[in-house]
Design an enzyme around this catalytic site. Structure first.
Site, PDB file in Angstrom:
ATOM      1  CB  CYS A  28      -0.674  -0.176   1.127  1.00 26.86           C
ATOM      2  SG  CYS A  28      -1.755   1.440   1.547  1.00 26.86           S
ATOM      3  CD  GLU A  29      -0.021   5.374  -4.022  1.00 28.58           C
ATOM      4  OE1 GLU A  29      -0.771   6.390  -4.022  1.00 28.58           O
ATOM      5  OE2 GLU A  29       0.632   4.731  -4.930  1.00 28.58           O
ATOM      6  CG  HIS A  30      -2.657   5.637   0.838  1.00 31.54           C
ATOM      7  ND1 HIS A  30      -3.699   4.769   0.433  1.00 31.54           N
ATOM      8  CD2 HIS A  30      -2.394   6.463  -0.164  1.00 31.54           C
ATOM      9  CE1 HIS A  30      -4.158   5.504  -0.699  1.00 31.54           C
ATOM     10  NE2 HIS A  30      -3.263   6.549  -1.031  1.00 31.54           N
ATOM     11  CG  HIS A  31      -1.293   3.208   5.807  1.00 28.27           C
ATOM     12  ND1 HIS A  31      -2.180   3.058   5.276  1.00 28.27           N
ATOM     13  CD2 HIS A  31      -1.354   4.104   6.826  1.00 28.27           C
ATOM     14  CE1 HIS A  31      -3.214   3.682   5.647  1.00 28.27           C
ATOM     15  NE2 HIS A  31      -2.624   4.514   6.792  1.00 28.27           N
TER      16      HIS A  31
END
Length: 197
Positions: free
Chosen positions: A88-91
């Site tokens: 996941c690029e967010h976390h």
């Protein structure tokens, strides 16, 4: 990549010392003792893992489809249950699941293993599931120019299961439709029905 040509992220290899240094610093900043036995090799292990799990930056996904074949088959072709792993690029937390690809050829087909390689090339980088789904459909549409493409991707996201709302077992399902699949509810239903078998 698993079961196919092996790719490694050469940027990671070129920056090995810096990445190991920063992993060690992060470990310190979260309160770990970087000198304890279990963590001595962790920065090197993380760096080697990054070479593999971020290998998608090394390849143009269009290229993995390789040679296409002229074939006058114009009925639905499905490759289902293609297992993938991504981050996941967010976390920067893992997510994983299965991709299902269907297309209706218009004179060109790809080798079946190439569809799995396409999924690998797209998922082996920082991603979001929605983009993975669209990219698979768009690249197939661009390279094979089929009469229609439908892609369904299922995913379990650790950023949702292990943190935040903490809902383990919940799955995200995304789809992308192109060409005849967009116009025909019957085709979409046929694809989805075949996925259940």
């Amino acid at each position: 990549m698993a079961g196919a040509k092996d790719y490694n992220n050469s940027w990671v290899g070129s920056n090995r010392e810096q990445i190991e240094y920063h992993v060690r610093e992060i470990l310190k900043l979260i309160g770990e003792n970087v000198e304890r036995e279990g963590l001595l090799e962790t920065p090197a292990r993380v760096t080697r893992m990054y070479e593999e799990i971020f290998a998608g930056y090394e390849v143009d996904p269009r290229d993995v489809l390789g040679v296409t074949f002229d074939e006058q088959h114009e009925e639905l072709v499905i490759v289902k249950d293609i297992v993938y792993y991504s981050q996941c690029e967010h976390h920067m937390a893992p997510f994983f699941g299965k991709a299902h690809i269907g297309y209706i050829p218009s004179g060109k087909i790809a080798g079946l293993s190439k569809l799995a390689r396409l999924v690998e090339a797209i998922t082996r980088k920082l991603q979001v599931q929605e983009r993975i789904t669209s990219q698979i459909a768009d690249i197939l549409d661009e390279v094979l120019k089929p009469n229609g493409v439908m892609v369904v991707v299922e995913g379990e996201h650790l950023c949702m299961c292990a943190r935040g709302v903490k809902k383990p077992g919940s799955k995200t399902v995304t789809s992308a439709v192109r060409g005849q699949f967009r116009q025909s509810a019957a085709l979409r239903s046929e694809f989805l029905e075949l996925l259940k078998r």
